[in-house]
Design a protein around this motif. Sequence first.
Motif, PDB file in Angstrom:
ATOM      1  N   UNK A 174       0.901  -1.076  -0.019  1.00  0.00           N
ATOM      2  CA  UNK A 174       0.011   0.038  -0.131  1.00  0.00           C
ATOM      3  C   UNK A 174       0.856   1.341   0.145  1.00  0.00           C
ATOM      4  N   UNK A 175       0.357   2.319  -0.295  1.00  0.00           N
ATOM      5  CA  UNK A 175       0.984   3.679  -0.219  1.00  0.00           C
ATOM      6  C   UNK A 175       1.795   3.819   0.959  1.00  0.00           C
ATOM      7  N   UNK A 176       1.023   3.670   2.293  1.00  0.00           N
ATOM      8  CA  UNK A 176       1.425   3.774   3.472  1.00  0.00           C
ATOM      9  C   UNK A 176       2.698   2.945   3.651  1.00  0.00           C
ATOM     10  N   UNK A 177       2.578   1.577   3.363  1.00  0.00           N
ATOM     11  CA  UNK A 177       3.826   0.637   3.661  1.00  0.00           C
ATOM     12  C   UNK A 177       5.002   1.251   2.768  1.00  0.00           C
ATOM     13  N   UNK A 178       4.617   1.677   1.349  1.00  0.00           N
ATOM     14  CA  UNK A 178       5.865   2.291   0.757  1.00  0.00           C
ATOM     15  C   UNK A 178       6.665   3.530   1.485  1.00  0.00           C
ATOM     16  N   UNK A 179       5.610   4.310   1.986  1.00  0.00           N
ATOM     17  CA  UNK A 179       6.509   5.445   2.688  1.00  0.00           C
ATOM     18  C   UNK A 179       7.044   5.067   3.953  1.00  0.00           C
ATOM     19  N   UNK A 180       6.419   3.996   4.822  1.00  0.00           N
ATOM     20  CA  UNK A 180       6.919   3.344   5.787  1.00  0.00           C
ATOM     21  C   UNK A 180       8.474   2.769   5.456  1.00  0.00           C
ATOM     22  N   UNK A 181       8.592   2.070   4.602  1.00  0.00           N
ATOM     23  CA  UNK A 181       9.580   1.322   4.085  1.00  0.00           C
ATOM     24  C   UNK A 181      10.797   2.229   3.599  1.00  0.00           C
ATOM     25  N   UNK A 182      10.340   3.127   2.868  1.00  0.00           N
ATOM     26  CA  UNK A 182      11.352   4.305   2.225  1.00  0.00           C
ATOM     27  C   UNK A 182      12.035   5.055   3.524  1.00  0.00           C
ATOM     28  N   UNK A 183      11.027   5.535   4.138  1.00  0.00           N
ATOM     29  CA  UNK A 183      11.709   6.204   5.380  1.00  0.00           C
ATOM     30  C   UNK A 183      12.461   5.501   6.490  1.00  0.00           C
ATOM     31  N   UNK A 184      12.308   4.241   6.343  1.00  0.00           N
ATOM     32  CA  UNK A 184      13.233   3.517   7.390  1.00  0.00           C
ATOM     33  C   UNK A 184      14.372   2.832   6.686  1.00  0.00           C
ATOM     34  N   UNK A 185      14.638   3.008   5.320  1.00  0.00           N
ATOM     35  CA  UNK A 185      15.880   2.572   4.651  1.00  0.00           C
ATOM     36  C   UNK A 185      16.760   3.513   4.009  1.00  0.00           C
ATOM     37  N   UNK A 186      16.134   4.750   3.800  1.00  0.00           N
ATOM     38  CA  UNK A 186      16.977   5.754   3.186  1.00  0.00           C
ATOM     39  C   UNK A 186      18.283   6.312   4.157  1.00  0.00           C
ATOM     40  N   UNK A 187      19.332   6.310   3.414  1.00  0.00           N
ATOM     41  CA  UNK A 187      20.641   6.516   4.090  1.00  0.00           C
ATOM     42  C   UNK A 187      20.680   8.025   4.195  1.00  0.00           C
ATOM     43  N   UNK A 188      21.230   8.400   5.784  1.00  0.00           N
ATOM     44  CA  UNK A 188      21.615   9.769   6.135  1.00  0.00           C
ATOM     45  C   UNK A 188      22.944  10.059   6.536  1.00  0.00           C
ATOM     46  N   UNK A 189      24.067   9.415   5.926  1.00  0.00           N
ATOM     47  CA  UNK A 189      25.397   9.633   6.182  1.00  0.00           C
ATOM     48  C   UNK A 189      25.641   9.311   7.909  1.00  0.00           C
ATOM     49  N   UNK A 191      26.756   6.443   9.171  1.00  0.00           N
ATOM     50  CA  UNK A 191      26.223   5.168   9.799  1.00  0.00           C
ATOM     51  C   UNK A 191      24.618   5.048   9.868  1.00  0.00           C
ATOM     52  N   UNK A 192      23.890   6.172   9.653  1.00  0.00           N
ATOM     53  CA  UNK A 192      22.707   6.400  10.249  1.00  0.00           C
ATOM     54  C   UNK A 192      21.678   5.937   9.020  1.00  0.00           C
ATOM     55  N   UNK A 193      20.829   4.966   9.217  1.00  0.00           N
ATOM     56  CA  UNK A 193      19.813   4.658   8.009  1.00  0.00           C
ATOM     57  C   UNK A 193      18.477   4.759   8.715  1.00  0.00           C
ATOM     58  N   UNK A 194      17.539   5.267   8.115  1.00  0.00           N
ATOM     59  CA  UNK A 194      16.431   5.508   8.207  1.00  0.00           C
ATOM     60  C   UNK A 194      16.112   6.834   9.085  1.00  0.00           C
ATOM     61  N   UNK A 195      14.699   6.956   9.225  1.00  0.00           N
ATOM     62  CA  UNK A 195      14.702   8.407   9.863  1.00  0.00           C
ATOM     63  C   UNK A 195      14.723   8.489  11.180  1.00  0.00           C
ATOM     64  N   UNK A 196      14.734   7.319  11.934  1.00  0.00           N
ATOM     65  CA  UNK A 196      14.745   7.228  13.588  1.00  0.00           C
ATOM     66  C   UNK A 196      16.063   7.525  13.698  1.00  0.00           C
ATOM     67  N   UNK A 201      20.694  11.188  15.205  1.00  0.00           N
ATOM     68  CA  UNK A 201      22.109  11.552  15.093  1.00  0.00           C
ATOM     69  C   UNK A 201      22.298  13.084  14.801  1.00  0.00           C
ATOM     70  N   UNK A 202      21.292  13.715  14.321  1.00  0.00           N
ATOM     71  CA  UNK A 202      21.579  15.105  13.836  1.00  0.00           C
ATOM     72  C   UNK A 202      20.606  15.904  14.933  1.00  0.00           C
ATOM     73  N   UNK A 203      19.750  15.471  15.742  1.00  0.00           N
ATOM     74  CA  UNK A 203      18.853  16.331  16.375  1.00  0.00           C
ATOM     75  C   UNK A 203      18.722  15.790  17.769  1.00  0.00           C
ATOM     76  N   UNK A 204      18.950  14.813  18.210  1.00  0.00           N
ATOM     77  CA  UNK A 204      18.981  14.122  19.538  1.00  0.00           C
ATOM     78  C   UNK A 204      17.655  13.946  19.753  1.00  0.00           C
ATOM     79  N   UNK A 205      16.694  13.409  19.033  1.00  0.00           N
ATOM     80  CA  UNK A 205      15.512  13.041  19.309  1.00  0.00           C
ATOM     81  C   UNK A 205      14.899  12.031  18.513  1.00  0.00           C
ATOM     82  N   UNK A 206      13.484  11.569  18.659  1.00  0.00           N
ATOM     83  CA  UNK A 206      12.996  10.448  17.910  1.00  0.00           C
ATOM     84  C   UNK A 206      12.441  11.070  16.697  1.00  0.00           C
ATOM     85  N   UNK A 207      12.030  10.111  15.745  1.00  0.00           N
ATOM     86  CA  UNK A 207      11.219  10.535  14.513  1.00  0.00           C
ATOM     87  C   UNK A 207       9.851  11.090  14.725  1.00  0.00           C
ATOM     88  N   UNK A 208       9.313  10.821  15.772  1.00  0.00           N
ATOM     89  CA  UNK A 208       8.185  11.316  15.996  1.00  0.00           C
ATOM     90  C   UNK A 208       8.114  12.720  16.869  1.00  0.00           C
TER      91      UNK A 208
END
Length: 786
Positions: A174-189, A191-196, A201-208
């Motif tokens: 589903x579209x929601x599953x695609x968004x969830x998978x994308x946000x959890x797999x995208x790299x952010x330098x 050694x940080x992978x995923x939005x959490x 790493x950058x803001x010392x907080x959680x994705x929520x």
Amino acid sequence: MNPHTFPVRLQTLLLDYWQRLRRLGWRGALLLLALPPALLLAYALLLIPFTPGISDLRKAKQEQPARILSADGKELAVFKRANREWVKLAQVSPRVVEALIATEDHRFYQHHGIDWRRTAGAALNTFSGDRQGGSTLTQQLARNLYPDEIGRAPTLTRKLKEAITALKIEALYTKEEILETYLNTVPFLYNAYGIEMAARTYFDTSAGNLDVLQSATLVGMLKGNSYYNPVLNPERAVQRRNTVLAQMVKRERLSPAQFDGLKKKPLRLDFERQSEPEGPAPHFAQQLRKWLIAWADDHGYNAYADGLVVYTTLDSRLQAWANQAVARQGYVLQNQADAAWNRRGGWNAANPLVRTLVGETPEYRSAVAAGLSQEEALKKLLADKAFMAALRQQKTRIQAGFLALDPRNGQVRAWVGSRDFSQDAFDHVQQAKRQPGSTFKPFVYGAAFLRGAQPGDSRMDQAVEIPLAGGEIWRPADHEPPSNQPITLATALALSKNTVTAQLMQEVGAVRVARLAQAMGIRQSRLETVPSLALGTSPVSLREMVAAYGTIANGGGYLEPVLVSRIENGKGKILAEFAPADPEPALPPKVAYTLVDTMRGVIDRGTGSAIRSRFGIRADVAGKTGTTQDNTDGWFILMHPQLVAGAWVGFNDARITLRSDYWGQGAHSALPMVGDFFQQALRSRQIDAKARFAEPEDSSLFTRVLAWGRDWLSRLLAPAPEAPPPHSSRRAPAPASPPPQPEPLPVEPPPAPPPEEANRYGEPGFNPLAPPPPSAPAPSTLVEGQ
């Protein structure tokens, strides 16, 4: 090609194409127009089998990392594809989703994996010289999930595979599953992978808890992680963040008034790298990861997604004691190294070695590239206190490797690759190859015993001159002058006499010694067949040396070190078991036992006597110390019938030494690590203190005849039984099969010249009763907390 002239050329080509179509007629024109799409469609159909399958896509969302357990069931590591923590879409701030869709794919909810309008627009812009990307979030997800299968090259094949995979993803998720998978797999330098992990790493907080500015900053990085890195390029990151905010205004997710207030605010980073837990045996886990990936590929599993449970041979208690032993002795030796390099002639601008080390740094090369002369660059860096302090810390940091295995089955019990994995991930057990010094001597003595020599045989302890090819003379020497008296081979090995070992090497031959060492376990390193090989001049790994000593302890049978005992799936079903292999004969059992018995002398009265005097170990053990030229490398390996352990101590740069004839010896640098470890293993009864090396039965004809004679004589002199059975008979036992013999070795070729420094390799003379030099603390203070 000039982008300004491209539209003119395109117009000319299209006009020419139109003229050709008119000459073909309407039927030919239709066929010609249909041909390219047909070929493209056919090619796309051919590529379908080479794109990820539906089952792979399901695994990507529900991946279960492999769990690595010790032999006693303790978790050692978890093998994840990346350093990420999966969070559900509902746990992600809505601001992240709004910024992502507004910037990356505003028709996300309207298309089915491919945005044809965007693709066509991107193609026209590219033809016009303004290259643009037309990938949807689903296509980006396909690239992120399957970088190996799809790739990132700007080719038609890659684009088609990406499009096919995107269509599969849309059909499955589903579209929601695609968004969830994308946000959890995208790299952010970092050694940080995923939005959490990015939020932490950058803001010392959680994705929520990400606010609109933080969300826009992270989404802005997706266009180019390095270019828009907020840590190194804050100005670019702010510009890109504001672009994302503007896109949110355009898509009515943010008001213009809000945008005007937000775009002037700073980044306000709270940066901290998020590291994965190292576990108690990180170097062991590093080696195991490579092996497991290869095994999984060969057997149709995914090491990161199928929830494999791997039971290793490592013992968590032995591993903990090995870690402690290396840490304790490493701390002591580091203090000695720091003190030694503080003394006159140590770490200062006048030391030629220090100047050489400075000249090898990237900072020096950068200074020269910037226009400074070599002398100016050197002078500048030598005067830079912060730079010199950092270089000294890096170069004079003591390193160590430690390995323990069970010689009966080859199973590895403890593995310590360095003093601190976070500071030095280089594995000094498997990767490092250093000269073993006198720990190599047992191969020389083993070759001599194999040819009939006995421990009680004598050689003269005298100066030796060995002629080499080219007219050179090799003169091996010991720390003390020769006594010019006969000395037994057993005593010579116990006291690590270089002169006697060199004589044995001449008698046996370097080729035979090298062949024997290879058969016993030195199987990855190249051995130079020169006379100085006897004193350990050919670099080898600690893993090879401990495995070779395991061959001695195992009665002459070589076993490849084993890391894994079995693999299960997540439900406990056994997928594979790894039973101990049959030993490969390398030494006849009688010769192996003779070698063990001779090496007992090293512990009882020789260079390794601190095992008895300092650590109070009374078990049946044998071993060997080793020290190389200028005290560069310290070695010690100890054998017990149920456990063999070895340690190496030195510096990553072989030009750096402990600058001490006392602390540089393997008896004082490496031995305490092994002694500490064995002391704990024996006290806890992990190994049996009463176990002894078993002497093999002698099956020679003379021995059997002698045994028969003794038996006959005892029966002759014994009183007759009161009531012998009428038909008693006694059958002689079948003779045992002779022990396996190694294949004949070739005649040794003329020796090649040894390294220039080879004339002093080996263990210096050592008096276990002599006190340490005045500048060093007493041996009892070597280990903290004992």
